[in-house]
Design a protein around this motif. Sequence first.
Motif, PDB file in Angstrom:
ATOM      1  N   VAL A  32      26.163  21.384 -47.085  1.00 34.88           N
ATOM      2  CA  VAL A  32      26.939  20.626 -48.062  1.00 34.88           C
ATOM      3  C   VAL A  32      26.264  19.259 -48.218  1.00 34.88           C
ATOM      4  N   PRO A  33      25.640  18.952 -49.365  1.00 36.43           N
ATOM      5  CA  PRO A  33      24.944  17.674 -49.536  1.00 36.43           C
ATOM      6  C   PRO A  33      25.853  16.483 -49.251  1.00 36.43           C
ATOM      7  N   HIS A  34      25.312  15.477 -48.604  1.00 37.98           N
ATOM      8  CA  HIS A  34      26.079  14.294 -48.222  1.00 37.98           C
ATOM      9  C   HIS A  34      25.685  13.112 -49.100  1.00 37.98           C
ATOM     10  N   ASN A  35      26.692  12.404 -49.586  1.00 37.96           N
ATOM     11  CA  ASN A  35      26.460  11.206 -50.380  1.00 37.96           C
ATOM     12  C   ASN A  35      26.583  10.005 -49.443  1.00 37.96           C
ATOM     13  N   ILE A  36      25.451   9.530 -48.947  1.00 33.64           N
ATOM     14  CA  ILE A  36      25.487   8.561 -47.847  1.00 33.64           C
ATOM     15  C   ILE A  36      24.917   7.193 -48.206  1.00 33.64           C
ATOM     16  N   GLU A  37      24.530   6.985 -49.497  1.00 35.87           N
ATOM     17  CA  GLU A  37      23.842   5.727 -49.793  1.00 35.87           C
ATOM     18  C   GLU A  37      24.681   4.496 -49.485  1.00 35.87           C
ATOM     19  N   ASN A  38      26.006   4.565 -49.667  1.00 40.50           N
ATOM     20  CA  ASN A  38      26.837   3.401 -49.362  1.00 40.50           C
ATOM     21  C   ASN A  38      26.771   3.043 -47.881  1.00 40.50           C
ATOM     22  N   HIS A  39      26.710   4.055 -47.020  1.00 41.31           N
ATOM     23  CA  HIS A  39      26.572   3.801 -45.593  1.00 41.31           C
ATOM     24  C   HIS A  39      25.218   3.139 -45.296  1.00 41.31           C
ATOM     25  N   ILE A  40      24.173   3.650 -45.937  1.00 39.36           N
ATOM     26  CA  ILE A  40      22.836   3.072 -45.743  1.00 39.36           C
ATOM     27  C   ILE A  40      22.827   1.612 -46.189  1.00 39.36           C
ATOM     28  N   PHE A  41      23.436   1.342 -47.368  1.00 36.43           N
ATOM     29  CA  PHE A  41      23.452  -0.022 -47.888  1.00 36.43           C
ATOM     30  C   PHE A  41      24.209  -0.966 -46.958  1.00 36.43           C
ATOM     31  N   GLU A  42      25.325  -0.487 -46.409  1.00 39.90           N
ATOM     32  CA  GLU A  42      26.096  -1.326 -45.485  1.00 39.90           C
ATOM     33  C   GLU A  42      25.267  -1.701 -44.264  1.00 39.90           C
ATOM     34  N   GLY A  43      24.532  -0.729 -43.745  1.00 38.13           N
ATOM     35  CA  GLY A  43      23.688  -1.000 -42.580  1.00 38.13           C
ATOM     36  C   GLY A  43      22.587  -1.990 -42.888  1.00 38.13           C
ATOM     37  N   ILE A  44      21.936  -1.831 -44.052  1.00 37.79           N
ATOM     38  CA  ILE A  44      20.869  -2.758 -44.452  1.00 37.79           C
ATOM     39  C   ILE A  44      21.431  -4.166 -44.631  1.00 37.79           C
ATOM     40  N   ASP A  45      22.580  -4.262 -45.273  1.00 37.48           N
ATOM     41  CA  ASP A  45      23.195  -5.571 -45.508  1.00 37.48           C
ATOM     42  C   ASP A  45      23.540  -6.260 -44.189  1.00 37.48           C
ATOM     43  N   CYS A  46      24.127  -5.505 -43.245  1.00 39.10           N
ATOM     44  CA  CYS A  46      24.472  -6.079 -41.947  1.00 39.10           C
ATOM     45  C   CYS A  46      23.217  -6.517 -41.199  1.00 39.10           C
ATOM     46  N   ALA A  47      22.177  -5.688 -41.247  1.00 41.45           N
ATOM     47  CA  ALA A  47      20.929  -6.025 -40.555  1.00 41.45           C
ATOM     48  C   ALA A  47      20.294  -7.274 -41.153  1.00 41.45           C
ATOM     49  N   TYR A  48      20.266  -7.346 -42.481  1.00 46.31           N
ATOM     50  CA  TYR A  48      19.689  -8.510 -43.168  1.00 46.31           C
ATOM     51  C   TYR A  48      20.411  -9.794 -42.779  1.00 46.31           C
ATOM     52  N   LYS A  49      21.738  -9.744 -42.748  1.00 46.51           N
ATOM     53  CA  LYS A  49      22.528 -10.931 -42.423  1.00 46.51           C
ATOM     54  C   LYS A  49      22.349 -11.359 -40.967  1.00 46.51           C
ATOM     55  N   ASN A  50      21.931 -10.431 -40.114  1.00 44.15           N
ATOM     56  CA  ASN A  50      21.719 -10.753 -38.702  1.00 44.15           C
ATOM     57  C   ASN A  50      20.257 -11.007 -38.372  1.00 44.15           C
ATOM     58  N   GLY A  51      19.425 -11.135 -39.407  1.00 43.94           N
ATOM     59  CA  GLY A  51      18.048 -11.569 -39.200  1.00 43.94           C
ATOM     60  C   GLY A  51      16.999 -10.485 -39.127  1.00 43.94           C
ATOM     61  N   ALA A  52      17.333  -9.239 -39.456  1.00 36.04           N
ATOM     62  CA  ALA A  52      16.324  -8.173 -39.425  1.00 36.04           C
ATOM     63  C   ALA A  52      15.233  -8.451 -40.450  1.00 36.04           C
ATOM     64  N   LYS A  53      13.986  -8.146 -40.075  1.00 41.46           N
ATOM     65  CA  LYS A  53      12.845  -8.389 -40.967  1.00 41.46           C
ATOM     66  C   LYS A  53      12.025  -7.129 -41.244  1.00 41.46           C
ATOM     67  N   ILE A  54      12.333  -6.039 -40.536  1.00 40.44           N
ATOM     68  CA  ILE A  54      11.557  -4.813 -40.655  1.00 40.44           C
ATOM     69  C   ILE A  54      12.506  -3.668 -41.010  1.00 40.44           C
ATOM     70  N   TYR A  55      12.070  -2.778 -41.918  1.00 41.76           N
ATOM     71  CA  TYR A  55      12.894  -1.623 -42.266  1.00 41.76           C
ATOM     72  C   TYR A  55      12.044  -0.360 -42.288  1.00 41.76           C
ATOM     73  N   PHE A  56      12.565   0.681 -41.663  1.00 41.80           N
ATOM     74  CA  PHE A  56      11.978   2.014 -41.780  1.00 41.80           C
ATOM     75  C   PHE A  56      13.069   2.965 -42.252  1.00 41.80           C
ATOM     76  N   GLY A  57      12.673   3.968 -43.034  1.00 42.09           N
ATOM     77  CA  GLY A  57      13.638   4.966 -43.455  1.00 42.09           C
ATOM     78  C   GLY A  57      12.970   6.296 -43.744  1.00 42.09           C
ATOM     79  N   GLU A  58      13.610   7.372 -43.318  1.00 41.69           N
ATOM     80  CA  GLU A  58      13.184   8.721 -43.684  1.00 41.69           C
ATOM     81  C   GLU A  58      13.953   9.100 -44.945  1.00 41.69           C
ATOM     82  N   TYR A  59      13.227   9.290 -46.014  1.00 42.43           N
ATOM     83  CA  TYR A  59      13.864   9.654 -47.275  1.00 42.43           C
ATOM     84  C   TYR A  59      13.332  11.026 -47.673  1.00 42.43           C
ATOM     85  N   THR A  60      14.021  12.079 -47.254  1.00 46.56           N
ATOM     86  CA  THR A  60      13.501  13.430 -47.476  1.00 46.56           C
ATOM     87  C   THR A  60      14.540  14.322 -48.158  1.00 46.56           C
ATOM     88  N   PRO A  61      14.942  13.971 -49.389  1.00 44.43           N
ATOM     89  CA  PRO A  61      15.926  14.791 -50.083  1.00 44.43           C
ATOM     90  C   PRO A  61      15.280  16.069 -50.619  1.00 44.43           C
TER      91      PRO A  61
END
Length: 273
Positions: free
Chosen positions: A244-273
């Motif tokens: 069952v395909p999952h619509n998860i982009e909002n979860h991904i965005f929340e994580g990126i936003d939280c990381a950015y606000k806490n000083g994260a400077k590096i991002y990796f992601g597996e994007y294999t749809p």
Amino acid sequence: RFFGTQKSQWLVPQLKSIKNFDGEFTPAFASAHVYTDNPTPQCMLFLKLNGNNPAFGGFGHNLQNIFPKKLLKTSPQFRASIKACNPENLRYENPNFLSDAAAYRAADYAEKYFSANPDKLWLSLSICDDANFDESLYPQSAQKYFFRNAPDKSGEVFYFTNKAAKIVSRKFPDRYLGCLAYLICEKPPSFGLEKNLIPIFTTDRENYFDESYKRQDFDAIAQWGKKSKVFGIYDYAHGTGYAVPHNIENHIFEGIDCAYKNGAKIYFGEYTP
């Protein structure tokens, strides 16, 4: 972080160089490395338009290259005492993270790599992609647990990477070592990290549908921001790889936003749809 042409302006300040980490403003991610299997031209355009900038290259489970099984057989000082199973049956084998000899071996490997590759900014010291680890260090009853019920071995893993990073910084003060905060080492250690060591906090943020998991993840992100000079996050953006395909982009965005606000400077992601 969207841009249309080379002349377009970024919506957030673009980081020009890794050396700008000490700047007076909070810049965008220094490196955003999103990768996919067999990318189409449309996929590559999508990544380009969203600022894909793999300045740090791959994350790499590199300890399997630094401590190949052949070396571990001939150099027992690096080898962990694994009680859970016969090491001969393991595909990969992590070293003894509390062995100073192992840390010196990793540092020597890194110094040779940077000498041979003067254009490279970092080298991965990420643990092997396997849940096996040295169980002889502490009794089972003393283990703490974190996400996915994995034993918490962050103290041991980051003792090893911290020591290697400190050694490497003497010869290469402007290079970085990376380590996935993954499986047995997702939880931040109790001590601060060397300024040239970059942990990449790795977890499946699809689980944000569980509010308690999301709060735990946000707390971990905040703690990584306090324990490290520079840190990053890693996402599994596998929305359609399920029955069952999952619509998860909002979860991904929340994580990126939280990381950015806490000083994260590096991002990796597996994007294999």
